[in-house]
Scaffold this motif. Sequence first.
Motif, short mmCIF file in Angstrom:
data_model
loop_
_atom_site.label_atom_id
_atom_site.label_comp_id
_atom_site.label_asym_id
_atom_site.label_seq_id
_atom_site.Cartn_x
_atom_site.Cartn_y
_atom_site.Cartn_z
N MET A 48 0.67 -1.28 0.03
CA MET A 48 0.01 -0.19 0.15
C MET A 48 0.73 1.36 0.04
O MET A 48 0.22 2.37 0.17
N ASP A 49 2.18 0.94 -0.12
CA ASP A 49 3.10 2.26 0.04
C ASP A 49 2.94 3.20 1.18
O ASP A 49 2.78 4.29 1.09
N LEU A 50 2.77 2.54 2.46
CA LEU A 50 2.65 3.35 3.63
C LEU A 50 3.86 3.33 4.48
O LEU A 50 4.70 2.92 3.97
N SER A 51 3.96 4.83 4.93
CA SER A 51 4.94 5.33 5.79
C SER A 51 4.52 4.48 7.13
O SER A 51 3.91 3.90 7.44
N VAL A 371 11.78 5.39 12.05
CA VAL A 371 11.64 6.27 10.90
C VAL A 371 12.30 4.94 9.80
O VAL A 371 13.12 4.19 10.15
N GLN A 372 11.73 5.08 8.52
CA GLN A 372 12.34 4.15 7.43
C GLN A 372 12.43 5.32 6.12
O GLN A 372 11.27 5.47 5.64
N GLN A 373 13.61 5.23 5.70
CA GLN A 373 13.79 6.09 4.52
C GLN A 373 13.04 5.74 3.30
O GLN A 373 12.64 6.53 2.37
N ASP A 374 13.15 4.35 3.07
CA ASP A 374 12.23 3.61 1.85
C ASP A 374 11.71 2.32 2.24
O ASP A 374 11.97 2.01 3.18
N LYS A 375 11.04 1.78 1.36
CA LYS A 375 10.39 0.45 1.69
C LYS A 375 11.53 -0.71 2.17
O LYS A 375 11.15 -1.45 2.75
N PHE A 376 12.76 -0.78 1.38
CA PHE A 376 13.91 -1.56 1.96
C PHE A 376 14.87 -1.28 2.80
O PHE A 376 15.54 -1.92 2.87
N SER A 377 14.51 0.00 3.43
CA SER A 377 15.78 0.36 4.29
C SER A 377 15.52 -0.07 5.65
O SER A 377 14.67 -0.17 6.07
#
Length: 417
Positions: A48-51, A371-377
């Motif tokens: 869902m491309d969620l933060s 915090v997560q900078q992108d989906k895979f970080s």
Amino acid sequence: MTEQATSAKDKFSSNEILVILLLALTQFTVVLDFMVMSPLGDMLMKSMDLSTSQFGFSVSAYAFSAGLSGLLTAGFADRFDRKKLLLFFYIGFILGTLFCGLTTSYPMLLAARIFTGLFGGVIGSISMAIVTDIFPIERRGRVMGFMQMGFGASQVLGIPISLYIANMWGWQSPFLMIVGLATIIWLVIVFKLQPINKHLALQSDRSAFSHLWHTVSKKNYRIGFLATAFLSLGGFMMMPWGSAFAVNNLHVTVHQLPILFMFSGVCSLIIMPVAGKLSDRFDKFKLFTIASVWLSIVVIIYTNMGPTAFWLVLIMNIGFMIGIMSRMVPAIALSSALPAKEDRGAFMGINASLQQIAGGAAAAVGGMIVVQQDKFSPLEHYDTLGYVIVVLSAISIFLLYRVSVIVKAQKNENGKG
């Protein structure tokens, strides 16, 4: 002769066994519905491309609505047959879970979690009221241990199966599975569970709001509420990010996740009855304190870990479950001894509400800290959550000590009376 009488007294009747089994099964489905959000977290955030904050609010949405619902219904909780209350809220939970399984967007997900929480969040307090009505404090630790096995079973069976079918048919499929199982349980309750209404004879003429205020106004009850709230703050703060941290920081694969949760769940199933027996045999507060110190040590180590061998991750998660379950059972058993019989439904309702609200706040705050900078970080600042949880655990120890003192004083007073 005395030993035989004591042994017979300690055994559960067939009706009591049925009550424990049905409550454990409802606990299994309700806990699984909530707990499955954590292992599905990494999949949900990516699909869902969620933060991290959006996912945190999707978890909080359930908790906040559950807490609000519990407060609104607490004043009515002692005015109805507990079986009827359980059936009403359980069918609402089933419908909400079905809604979760049909959702396709973030706004729909939020709405579904809110609806499910309105009903699911009250079921735990109703179950607790049923337990306190039927079982005396001397046997309640064992009952709590067996009931909370639903928590462990949700990890041993529910979560691994949920992750497996989610990998095959999408993250919505576990919710549909829960709907099917919960519907069967609901029907068994309808036809097999006896009415639970003896508390109705103790009711006064107070209105629902007056009954609620009467319960909140008691100082001893408020200490119990506060102890439960702080206990929940620590538990909910880390849980939503469990799978995302394991995958992105510890480098656990998506295929290893079901194994991780299954092993943790097996540990829960083993430790729950043991913790129940220990809490009936020894001082409940001392058991809680030992478990809290153990959990604090494990939390600090785990939240500071980087890429780690899978076997070590397994050991750390088992350590988690030992700490969490060993403090949950004595804490619940102690708190359940606070209210008078005529206040139990309201007390359990308010207690469960504050537990949910505190958990929702913790999940929301946790989503803002992590915090997560992108989906895979990797997740950042996860260790900060660990330090916060240690502080909350220390406060919980102090508050539960006060609960323990009050319960012992009440027991001595009743003994003299």
